[in-house]
Enzyme design. Structure first.
Site, PDB file in Angstrom:
ATOM      1  N   ARG A 117      -4.158  57.175-151.222  1.00 25.75           N
ATOM      2  CA  ARG A 117      -5.087  56.493-150.311  1.00 25.75           C
ATOM      3  C   ARG A 117      -5.861  55.406-151.065  1.00 25.75           C
ATOM      4  O   ARG A 117      -6.254  55.605-152.226  1.00 25.75           O
ATOM      5  CB  ARG A 117      -6.066  57.528-149.753  1.00 25.75           C
ATOM      6  CG  ARG A 117      -7.041  57.012-148.694  1.00 25.75           C
ATOM      7  CD  ARG A 117      -6.353  56.715-147.406  1.00 25.75           C
ATOM      8  NE  ARG A 117      -7.267  56.580-146.281  1.00 25.75           N
ATOM      9  CZ  ARG A 117      -6.891  56.089-145.096  1.00 25.75           C
ATOM     10  NH1 ARG A 117      -5.647  55.694-144.891  1.00 25.75           N
ATOM     11  NH2 ARG A 117      -7.737  56.008-144.097  1.00 25.75           N
ATOM     12  N   THR A 419       0.796  51.030-139.629  1.00 21.94           N
ATOM     13  CA  THR A 419       1.353  52.253-140.234  1.00 21.94           C
ATOM     14  C   THR A 419       2.825  52.566-139.914  1.00 21.94           C
ATOM     15  O   THR A 419       3.371  52.104-138.933  1.00 21.94           O
ATOM     16  CB  THR A 419       0.457  53.463-139.899  1.00 21.94           C
ATOM     17  OG1 THR A 419      -0.865  53.132-140.242  1.00 21.94           O
ATOM     18  CG2 THR A 419       0.835  54.712-140.606  1.00 21.94           C
ATOM     19  N   GLU A 439      -3.175  49.803-142.701  1.00 19.84           N
ATOM     20  CA  GLU A 439      -4.187  49.974-141.665  1.00 19.84           C
ATOM     21  C   GLU A 439      -3.865  49.160-140.420  1.00 19.84           C
ATOM     22  O   GLU A 439      -3.045  49.575-139.651  1.00 19.84           O
ATOM     23  CB  GLU A 439      -5.598  49.662-142.181  1.00 19.84           C
ATOM     24  CG  GLU A 439      -6.728  50.460-141.529  1.00 19.84           C
ATOM     25  CD  GLU A 439      -6.757  50.571-140.021  1.00 19.84           C
ATOM     26  OE1 GLU A 439      -6.221  51.569-139.519  1.00 19.84           O
ATOM     27  OE2 GLU A 439      -7.334  49.708-139.337  1.00 19.84           O
ATOM     28  N   SER A 485      -6.299  59.422-140.352  1.00 20.46           N
ATOM     29  CA  SER A 485      -5.725  60.299-139.322  1.00 20.46           C
ATOM     30  C   SER A 485      -4.280  60.630-139.640  1.00 20.46           C
ATOM     31  O   SER A 485      -3.626  61.337-138.871  1.00 20.46           O
ATOM     32  CB  SER A 485      -5.739  59.602-137.967  1.00 20.46           C
ATOM     33  OG  SER A 485      -7.026  59.191-137.652  1.00 20.46           O
TER      34      SER A 485
HETATM   35  N1  GLU Z   1      -5.472  53.561-141.120  1.00 19.70           N
HETATM   36  C1  GLU Z   1      -5.141  54.642-140.267  1.00 19.70           C
HETATM   37  C2  GLU Z   1      -5.303  55.969-140.978  1.00 19.70           C
HETATM   38  O1  GLU Z   1      -5.144  56.044-142.144  1.00 19.70           O
HETATM   39  C3  GLU Z   1      -3.770  54.575-139.751  1.00 19.70           C
HETATM   40  C4  GLU Z   1      -3.582  53.415-138.894  1.00 19.70           C
HETATM   41  C5  GLU Z   1      -2.444  53.565-137.937  1.00 19.70           C
HETATM   42  O2  GLU Z   1      -1.591  54.354-138.029  1.00 19.70           O
HETATM   43  O3  GLU Z   1      -2.386  52.822-136.991  1.00 19.70           O
HETATM   44  O4  GLU Z   1      -5.573  56.933-140.360  1.00 19.70           O
END
Ligand code: GLU
Length: 605
Positions: A117, A419, A439, A485
């Site tokens: 991350r 993602t 992101e 998420s």
């Molecule tokens: N940045 C988001 C996350 O890490 C994911 C973004 C996405 O899947 O659209 O939870």
């Protein structure tokens, strides 16, 4: 239709394929595949069956690179690296070497969680996204430019995983992406349509020159795009490892891009990049019973909220009569959707209250597992109205896991996008579930040396405190990882320990629901992965009930409204990929599915 494909695989053919058991690594030499133009919108996928290994990814060129690595005797980790490098090139809007990722790995015995991350720079503080008017900035004012760029962790994490589980040499794994970057790849329909509607990418002259024609229109579908700058960077990483990205001239180029942004500079420094560390974490695993079988579902721990939220939703449902409510015409019924969305509200209330980077945020009652304790879930499930036509709670309040009150204030809702998800099983008994991101679509819209920088820092709460000054767990702090998420998931048969499934999805906070839906489809409704992925999407983020538009009958929408829930119908473009283990006449094989809503495919032998 995927059933047909499976039935076509006769027992004899299966036995013959199985007989050609795991081969030792051979010399790998990449063959550029034919490049048909990709599809966009909703494209039916056949579902796939393989015997020895399989790879599922969001772009056919990336899947093919992983396939060729596996065929040459590479491990699941080797294949994941090749897939990620091709995704950087061919699905640049979603993930890449300028972003971060979470990778779940199974080595036949142990489950591991590799954390790549992004981190907040040392110079960032909790006011990062507070504007001159002392209010949280509008989302895209924060995203576009240098401000939102976190220290990218994907390459360092893959390097750590490769040291432990790689079979082919690191440098070899970059050959597919280097070859495609130099020789060119065809712009897919999805990339073209995202470029055509994108508002901010053109403002970066480097990105504009690469992605758009001189008249400012997006390169058309099928146009051959070459990226020699990325080929050069990949060659350097192939020979010099993650250091070649995070130190030296490429690192300097990233820092310059961020710090010298004309209108929205950020704090990323050479020191931040050089100091980045991938982390091996203990996965979150919880027991789950479905169809009289006991499973163990393992997912990514904080800083992701994925596994805890998915585990809570499934655990809460198992405290209701959800399992007794059959599908109606192949779709979840209104009564089942009521139970699901109520469970979702409860899970999202806890997520907003408790989840953040464990290096900065105390878990409730000292242990993240307090959120998944059976007694806690049983008590929370009592809040779900189960009588016929019981009203929706509309908005749930967080619980008190472990009986200890928190000093944090819940995080307000914020958008998340972008993602890509990769699932792989190899011929040695290893498996990968990896979700990878920059992101938002096209990240911070900053292109450096052929790749895009992430905007992951906007996954932090813009507001550091509530109105009364009580801190929010997921506020910006230097060196901290933003709450995610992402929910890469591995499922095991609890009795035998055998791998049952690898899966996950993009989709911001909706990732949790897309993943929970697919798990429920496979484990409870006995579906093939393709069927479970095809199921219409549904969600609640602790507000309205959200249904995938044009997929549910009006009667279902009305029945949910009659319970007092606000119902919204929306596009819900998941990008699920999953591989599950099946049996034909006692012979195990793999089944794969890829989301009809995106361009993914599965390949394997
Ligand atoms: N940045 C988001 C996350 O890490 C994911 C973004 C996405 O899947 O659209 O939870």
């Amino acid at each position: 239709m995927q059933r047909h494909r499976l039935l076509q695989l006769s027992t004899l053919a299966l036995a013959a394929l199985l007989a050609s058991c795991a081969t030792p690594p051979t010399a790998f030499s990449y063959k550029v595949p034919d490049q048909p133009e990709g599809s966009s919108g909703y494209t039916e996928k056949p579902g796939w069956a393989t015997t020895r290994f399989a790879v599922a990814a969001a772009n056919p060129l990336a899947t093919d690179a992983g396939y060729q690595i596996l065929k040459a005797g590479g491990s699941a980790i080797d294949a994941a690296i090749a897939v990620q490098m091709v995704l950087t090139l061919a699905e640049p809007q979603s993930s890449g070497i300028g972003g971060g990722a979470f990778l779940m790995h199974f080595n036949g015995r142990d489950v591991e969680a590799f954390d790549g991350r992004e981190t907040a720079p040392a110079g960032a503080d909790e006011k990062l996204f507070i504007g001159t008017d002392r209010k949280p900035m509008p989302f895209y004012e924060a995203v576009v430019g240098g401000r939102s760029v976190g220290v990218p962790g994907t390459v360092r994490m893959l390097e750590m995983a490769h040291r432990q589980h790689g079979k082919l040499p690191w440098g070899k794994l970059f050959e597919p992406a280097i070859s495609l970057a130099e020789g060119g790849f065809k712009v897919s329909a999805r990339l073209n349509s995202l470029l055509a509607t994108e508002q901010h990418l053109k403002k970066d002259p480097v990105a504009a020159a690469y992605f758009y024609r001189a008249d400012g229109t997006a390169h058309p579908v099928g146009h051959t795009l070459r990226n020699p700058a990325l080929a050069d960077v990949l060659r350097k990483i192939a020979s010099g490892g993650s250091k070649a990205l995070l130190e030296g001239d490429i690192a300097q180029a990233m820092v310059d891009k961020v710090q010298k942004h004309p209108t929205n500079p950020g704090k990323l420094s050479l020191g931040d990049l050089a100091a980045y560390q991938a982390i091996k974490r203990v996965p979150i695993c919880s027991d789950y019973r479905a169809n009289a079988r006991d499973f163990r579902i393992c997912g990514f721990p904080p800083p992701s909220s994925g596994a805890i939220a998915v585990g809570q939703i499934l655990g809460l449902l198992n405290n209701t009569n959800a399992a007794q409510l059959p599908l109606q015409d192949g779709l979840p019924s209104a009564d089942w959707l009521h139970l699901y969305t109520e469970a979702a509200r409860l899970a999202f209330a806890d997520r907003a209250q408790y989840l953040g980077d464990p290096a900065f945020v105390e878990p409730p009652a000292g242990n993240w597992m307090s959120l998944l304790e059976p007694a806690y879930l049983a008590e929370r499930a009592r809040l779900i109205g189960q009588t016929p036509n019981a009203p929706s709670m509309k908005v749930a309040q967080p619980g008190i896991p472990g009986g200890v009150k928190t000093s944090y204030s819940p995080m307000p809702d914020q958008p998340e996008y972008g993602t890509s998800h990769i699932s792989i099983v190899d011929s040695y008994g290893n498996a990968v579930a990896m979700t990878t991101t920059i992101e938002d679509a096209f990240g911070a819209r900053q292109m450096v040396r052929g790749f895009l920088l992430n905007n992951e820092l906007t996954d932090f709460s813009f507001a550091p405190t509530d109105a009364a000054g009580k801190p929010i767990a997921n506020r910006v702090q230097p060196g901290k990882r933003p709450r995610s998420s992402m929910a890469p998931t591995l499922v095991f048969d609890k009795t035998t320990g055998a791998l049952v499934m690898s899966g996950g999805s993009p989709g911001g906070a909706l990732i949790i629901h897309y993943t929970a839906k697919t798990l429920y489809g496979v484990l409870n409704w006995g579906m093939l992965p393709q069927q479970a992925i095809n199921l219409p999407n549904f969600a609640s983020l602790n507000g309205p009930s959200i249904l995938e538009e044009k997929h549910f009958p009006a009667a279902t929408v009305e029945a949910l409204k009659a319970r007092g829930a606000e119902v919204r119908e929306a596009a819900m473009t998941s990008g699920l990929q999953a591989i599950t283990r099946g049996q034909a006449h006692g012979t195990p094989f793999w089944m794969g599915g890829a989301d009809p809503r995106r361009e993914g495919v599965v390949m394997g032998d």
